[in-house]
Design an enzyme around this catalytic site. Structure first.
Site, mmCIF file in Angstrom:
data_model
loop_
_atom_site.group_PDB
_atom_site.id
_atom_site.type_symbol
_atom_site.label_atom_id
_atom_site.label_comp_id
_atom_site.label_asym_id
_atom_site.label_seq_id
_atom_site.Cartn_x
_atom_site.Cartn_y
_atom_site.Cartn_z
ATOM 1 N N THR B 469 0.757 -1.312 -0.087
ATOM 2 C CA THR B 469 -0.054 0.051 -0.062
ATOM 3 C C THR B 469 0.855 1.153 0.089
ATOM 4 O O THR B 469 0.397 2.451 -0.353
ATOM 5 C CB THR B 469 -0.977 0.154 1.575
ATOM 6 O OG1 THR B 469 0.077 -0.236 2.401
ATOM 7 C CG2 THR B 469 -2.031 -1.007 1.198
ATOM 8 N N GLU B 701 -9.511 -0.155 -0.981
ATOM 9 C CA GLU B 701 -10.625 -1.070 -1.543
ATOM 10 C C GLU B 701 -11.361 -0.291 -2.331
ATOM 11 O O GLU B 701 -12.256 -0.819 -3.177
ATOM 12 C CB GLU B 701 -11.451 -1.728 -0.470
ATOM 13 C CG GLU B 701 -10.486 -2.651 0.452
ATOM 14 C CD GLU B 701 -11.190 -2.743 1.905
ATOM 15 O OE1 GLU B 701 -11.489 -1.749 2.561
ATOM 16 O OE2 GLU B 701 -11.458 -3.843 2.240
#
Lengths: 170, 742
Positions: B469, B701
């Site tokens: 990430t 997401e």
């Protein structure tokens, strides 16, 4: 049993003949740059160069490659540690996230550039067409990199990075 | 620094293959290799297990089975009877004869080499008694098999019902009542789940591929009856997670068991095929969508009910499939009911964007169907129904930018140029589609520490993970900004359970939680620096007048300043401060979501039914952008993930045995490079101060939510074929084309 990896000779002694090239690198020699994603030639994470051409090292037995020049991700940079144009482009374009597929992507892309230079067509190349790095289309890059999965989804950035390296090398 | 395009600080390691993932760690003595032997039945028990031939193989150290391993705390329980959830409960294996699910480990072959372990594993002979199991949810289940889950993932209620959907459906000018289905799916992080376990001096150390270290510590303590202080986890790099590494799985438990039994380090790397059954997958879903609207397209009722499988053993997990329906569109009648059917499948758990990922496929598809029925632009239908307050609760939004995402996205895409449907171009049908997306924003509890050394260099320490990430990078930016230091003067150390506990990486809460905690730690350190500069007896600025602040790597009192090294020198060699964060009033008072809108064009092969994407654009709003480079990567990553979900990914289940016949990458098809068209991302948000200390919302997401709906809608626009059974594979499109005479 000897292997030449990234310019260095390694003695593997009496290597179990069942050992794949990938497992020889990782588990016998502790060279952990090359990754195992599926062990079945389905993901490309373990891609290395053998005499300059890309292969899935999980699908090769180590004993098949005695005497070959094997290049892993750790051997892509210059001797002085300068990253290759592709490595630099991957960083510039954020062409990875978790980084686990990156070694395979880089080895694959390194080979891709050479394949194009040699004029080797892909399924997309029109019959008889001249290939050049400077005119390599994004679709050609996508096709030629489709054997390397990336679940983080960095594909679009990988295309940009490979394109930049191709242009730089042309 | 925060918000600036900053290259990934761990990039140089990753492009050199020098970032150590769990199985890469160099350990002395060289770890044994453990190879998992999987149950070949679905449900039942081990009757006998013959390991003699395997143990005779050269190089084999031991074959661990339930007969020769120490007893663990029973699966699903805890060492002290305390409450635990699916991430923290005992994950015991080889702890008895019971087979709960297909592929469960029944033995671990431990050998000096991988080849010996793998070869010997083929020689372990197991006999079983097989029980009948339930492995699929068909939608035909009788009422008594439908279970109401205690709660849905994220703490939502299983049922939220307001108004009268039946009345709305009976009275509305336009109604739709359709069923969408999504198949089982797999997270498929590129790094298979892996562990090296070391047992020494009563301490268990794991080099572990994991998303959340704190939960894993508790789970291992609960599995083996250890104190949490006896377990240490090191996880500096994790090769993707997508929910599947929120908790520990077979590799961690079996490597630990073997290391403790043999008193030697043991490495267990799950094979790719094993990951499908010894790590979690997303359950299949059957979703009923009911929409009622007046003649102008104003929604009068939204029904989104789902039926999914839940593991029959140990823990509860149910996806909030209707999360989007509860949050996105204004409606007087809302009917969202989640039911689960207990099944004996491998673990069912979170996969990237639980709820919204699959729920948005159905909701956004149904809205497209309604727009078609109304003769209305699907973009316009959404714009007419945006909510001022959260539909399910009536709470105000912290901020709601869905309108802007839809409008700006449409403008950037050129949506008004959308051609008439069913454009044929040779063998290709061409179509355009769009969908909206909403993803809940969460903040968790977390802590962080920041240190300054005698040279004035900073070091941030927290047990956060970086699963791709960009944690290392944004945390470096946050610390650098807080202290006014260049990025090069900040080192971020992650992935060690001895460091302050964060919530790790998951649910898109990682950046706001770990980053917020680090920001607060940095603020605390700055306050301490100012206090020392002003008050310390030996400070050259003692008693100085003026505002105290930290800037440009120096401590200022008015217009006089000291270097960090000088201030640290006042107290000896080092200065450190801790900080923490927790969900506060704003998490209760405001409904918090990140938003987006997806627009795609594609072509459909009229001969084969194959769908090829041509262009995809996402416009997103998620509060403050911490780093536009890594943020964009997360968003295109989500979009790419969603392309696979819409077009190719389906984990099939043999209803007789629960076996997954396609558990590898040759047969379970992730999107590959050539499946992904040029992607365009627009980031529209502004800092939302109601969302944590940084004003950011999670984006791990978001990009995935909704893109599948946009693709399905574009397939309909191209061909007139509405596929409601995901994924949209050529056979389904072709059947639709043939049915309508194309």
């Amino acid at each position: 049993m000897k292997l030449q990896i990234d310019g260095q000779d390694h003695d593997l002694g009496d290597l179990d003949p069942r050992t794949t090239l990938l497992d020889a690198l990782r588990e016998r020699l502790g060279l952990m740059g090359t990754k195992k994603g599926c062990d079945h030639g389905q993901c490309g994470a373990c891609t290395v160069l053998v005499n300059g051409r890309r292969i899935n090292s999980c699908l090769a037995l180590a004993v098949m490659h005695e005497g070959d020049a094997i290049t892993t991700v750790a051997g892509l940079e210059a001797d002085d540690g300068t990253p290759s144009a592709l490595q630099e482009a991957f960083m510039e374009h954020d062409a990875f996230q978790c980084g686990y597929c990156t070694a395979g992507q880089l080895c694959s892309a390194t080979s891709l550039l050479r394949e194009v230079k040699r004029g080797e067509p892909s399924v997309l190349t029109p019959m008889g067409a001249e290939l050049s790095l400077s005119e390599l289309s994004d679709d050609e890059i996508r096709e030629r990199m489709s054997g390397n999965l990336c679940r983080c989804g960095a594909y679009a950035n990988i295309v940009a990075a490979v394109r930049q390296a191709a242009e730089a090398e042309s | 620094m925060i918000g600036k395009a900053t290259r990934r600080v761990d990039g140089p390691k990753k492009v050199r293959g020098a970032a150590p993932y769990a199985a890469d760690q160099a350990i002395e003595p060289t770890p044994y290799i453990g190879w998992i032997v999987e149950a070949t039945i679905g449900k039942g028990r081990v009757v006998s297990i013959d390991t003699a031939a395997a143990e005779r193989e050269p190089g084999v150290v031991r074959v661990l089975t339930h007969e020769n391993t120490p007893k663990q705390i029973p699966y699903g329980e805890t060492r002290d009877g305390s409450d635990a959830d699916r991430f923290t409960m005992s994950h015991a294996l080889l702890n008895g004869t019971e087979i709960r699910h297909p592929g469960q480990a029944v033995a671990l072959v431990v050998a000096g080499t991988l080849e010996a372990a793998r070869g010997a594993a083929l020689l372990v002979k197991v006999t079983y008694e097989t029980d009948d199991g339930r492995y699929v949810v068909t939608g035909e289940e009788p009422e008594d098999l439908l279970v109401v889950p205690d709660e849905l993932d994220g703490g939502q209620e299983p049922d939220v019902v307001k108004g009268d959907i039946d009345a709305a459906m009976a009275e509305a000018a336009h109604t739709l009542d359709v069923e969408y289905t999504t198949p089982s799916q797999i997270s498929a992080a590129m790094e298979p789940h892996a562990t090296i376990a070391v047992w020494a001096d009563g301490e268990l150390t794991l080099y572990l591929s994991i998303q959340v270290i704190g939960w894993a510590i508790t789970a291992l303590a609960n599995t083996f009856g250890l104190e949490k202080s006896q377990v240490r986890i090191l996880s500096p790099f994790t090769g993707g997670g997508f929910g599947s590494k929120l908790g520990v799985h077979g590799d961690a438990v079996l490597a630990s068991l073997a290391a403790m039994t043999l008193e030697h380090p043991v490495k267990v790397v799950q094979t790719r095929r094993s990951v499908f059954v010894n790590a979690p997958h997303r359950g299949s879903s059957i979703q009923r969508l009911r929409l009622a609207a007046d003649a102008e397209g104003k929604l009068l009722g939204v029904g989104h009910d789902s039926r999914m499988p839940m593991a029959s053993y140990g823990y509860e997990f149910a996806e909030p499939t209707a999360a989007g329906a509860r949050a996105s569109y204004e409606t007087p009648a809302l009917h969202t009911v989640h039911r689960v059917v207990k099944v004996d499948l491998p673990p069912i758990d979170s996969m990237r964007a639980p709820g919204e990922a699959i729920g948005s496929l159905a909701l956004e598809g149904a809205l497209d169907e309604l727009a078609h029925d109304l003769g209305l632009d699907p973009l316009e239908l959404r714009l007419r129904n945006l909510a001022d307050r959260e539909p399910q609760s009536g709470k105000p939004f912290a901020s709601n930018d869905l309108r802007r995402c839809l409008e700006k996205g449409a403008e950037a895409f050129g949506w008004t140029d959308r051609p008439e449907p069913r454009q044929r171009d040779g063998r290709w049908w061409r179509g355009w589609g769009m969908a909206a997306c909403t993803r809940v924003n969460m903040l968790m509890e977390g802590a962080a520490r920041i240190r300054l050394d005698a040279d004035g260099r900073a070091r941030a320490e927290l047990d956060m993970t970086d699963i791709g990430t960009g944690s290392y990078t944004i945390l470096t930016q946050i610390a650098a900004e807080g202290l006014g230091l260049p990025l090069e003067s900040v080192e971020v150390v992650l992935g060690d359970s001895r460091l302050p506990e964060t919530a790790g990486s998951g649910g898109s809460f990682g950046a706001a939680t770990a980053g917020g905690a680090l920001k607060n730690a940095t603020d605390n350190l700055c306050a301490r620096l100012v206090e020392l500069a002003r008050d310390h007896g030996d400070s050259p600025l003692r008693g100085a007048e003026g505002e105290g602040r930290v800037a440009e790597g120096r401590v200022w009192i008015g217009d006089r300043s000291l270097g960090f090294d000088e201030v640290v020198g006042l107290v000896g060699g080092e200065l450190s401060a801790e900080g923490s964060i927790a969900p506060g009033e704003n998490s209760e008072k405001y409904a918090q979501y990140a938003y987006g809108a997806h627009f795609v064009t594609l072509r459909v092969d009229g001969v084969t039914g194959e769908v090829r994407l041509e262009r995809a654009l996402g416009a997103f709003s998620f509060g403050r952008v911490l780093n536009p480079i890594t943020a964009r990567s997360q968003l295109i990553g989500g979009m790419t993930y969603g392309i696979g979900g819409a077009l190719t990914e389906a984990l099939h289940v043999d209803p007789r045995s629960g076996a997954f016949p396609n558990r590898d990458f040759a047969e379970y098809h992730l999107a590959v490079q050539r499946d992904v068209p040029p992607l365009e991302v627009h980031m529209l948000g502004e800092p939302d101060e109601k969302c944590g200390a940084l004003g950011s919302k999670g984006i791990g997401e978001l990009g995935l939510c909704g893109i599948g709906g946009a693709i399905a809608n574009a397939v309909f626009h191209a061909t007139g074929v509405r596929v409601r059974e995901m994924p949209i594979t050529p056979d389904k499109v072709l059947a639709g084309l043939m049915a309508q005479g194309d």
